[in-house]
Motif scaffolding. Structure first.
Motif, mmCIF file in Angstrom:
data_model
loop_
_atom_site.group_PDB
_atom_site.id
_atom_site.type_symbol
_atom_site.label_atom_id
_atom_site.label_comp_id
_atom_site.label_asym_id
_atom_site.label_seq_id
_atom_site.Cartn_x
_atom_site.Cartn_y
_atom_site.Cartn_z
ATOM 1 N N LYS A 159 53.586 33.644 36.254
ATOM 2 C CA LYS A 159 52.244 34.201 36.101
ATOM 3 C C LYS A 159 51.360 33.139 35.457
ATOM 4 C CE LYS A 159 50.002 38.350 34.291
ATOM 5 N NZ LYS A 159 49.512 39.020 35.472
ATOM 6 N N GLN A 173 48.064 36.632 44.492
ATOM 7 C CA GLN A 173 47.970 37.866 43.723
ATOM 8 C C GLN A 173 48.988 38.832 44.303
ATOM 9 O OE1 GLN A 173 43.878 39.000 44.216
ATOM 10 N NE2 GLN A 173 43.160 37.521 42.709
ATOM 11 N N THR A 193 44.682 34.927 35.078
ATOM 12 C CA THR A 193 45.734 35.824 34.582
ATOM 13 C C THR A 193 46.180 36.871 35.603
ATOM 14 O OG1 THR A 193 44.108 37.282 33.553
ATOM 15 C CG2 THR A 193 45.099 35.580 32.148
ATOM 16 N N GLN A 194 45.400 37.093 36.646
ATOM 17 C CA GLN A 194 45.779 38.054 37.679
ATOM 18 C C GLN A 194 46.551 37.390 38.825
ATOM 19 O OE1 GLN A 194 45.290 41.328 37.104
ATOM 20 N NE2 GLN A 194 44.543 40.532 35.152
ATOM 21 N N GLU A 195 46.866 36.110 38.652
ATOM 22 C CA GLU A 195 47.519 35.370 39.723
ATOM 23 C C GLU A 195 48.873 34.799 39.289
ATOM 24 O OE1 GLU A 195 44.134 33.459 42.445
ATOM 25 O OE2 GLU A 195 44.031 32.782 40.358
#
Length: 91
Positions: A52, A74, A58-60
């Motif tokens: 991560k 993602q 942070t979403q990937e």
């Protein structure tokens, strides 16, 4: 958590960047294909080095392709959405 039924989709941005990177490089094209097959079967496959991301991403997540080249994506409930192919320095 993630199963074999996960699909892999890509964004137009990813497709454009990938085409530019693999143009004239059959070996890299093969490596990308192999790593994506592994991702679909088992995201925890050791050679993927999946992790991560932090900061603004942070979403990937990313997986290793070769050298410092990574695919960024993602995760949704049933899909790995490929968003970019970048070097580690571009994170």
């Amino acid at each position: 958590i993630w199963t074999v039924s996960m699909r892999i989709k890509s964004t137009p941005h990813f497709d454009k960047r990938l085409a530019k990177r693999i143009k004239g490089n059959a070996q890299l094209k093969k490596k990308v294909s192999e790593q994506l097959k592994k991702l679909k079967i088992n995201a925890k496959y050791p050679s993927l080095k999946m992790h991560k991301l932090k900061g603004e991403r942070t979403q990937e997540y990313s997986i290793w392709i070769e050298g410092n080249l990574r695919i960024v994506f993602q995760i949704t409930s049933s899909t790995f959405l490929l968003t970019d192919i970048i070097t580690h320095d571009e994170y």
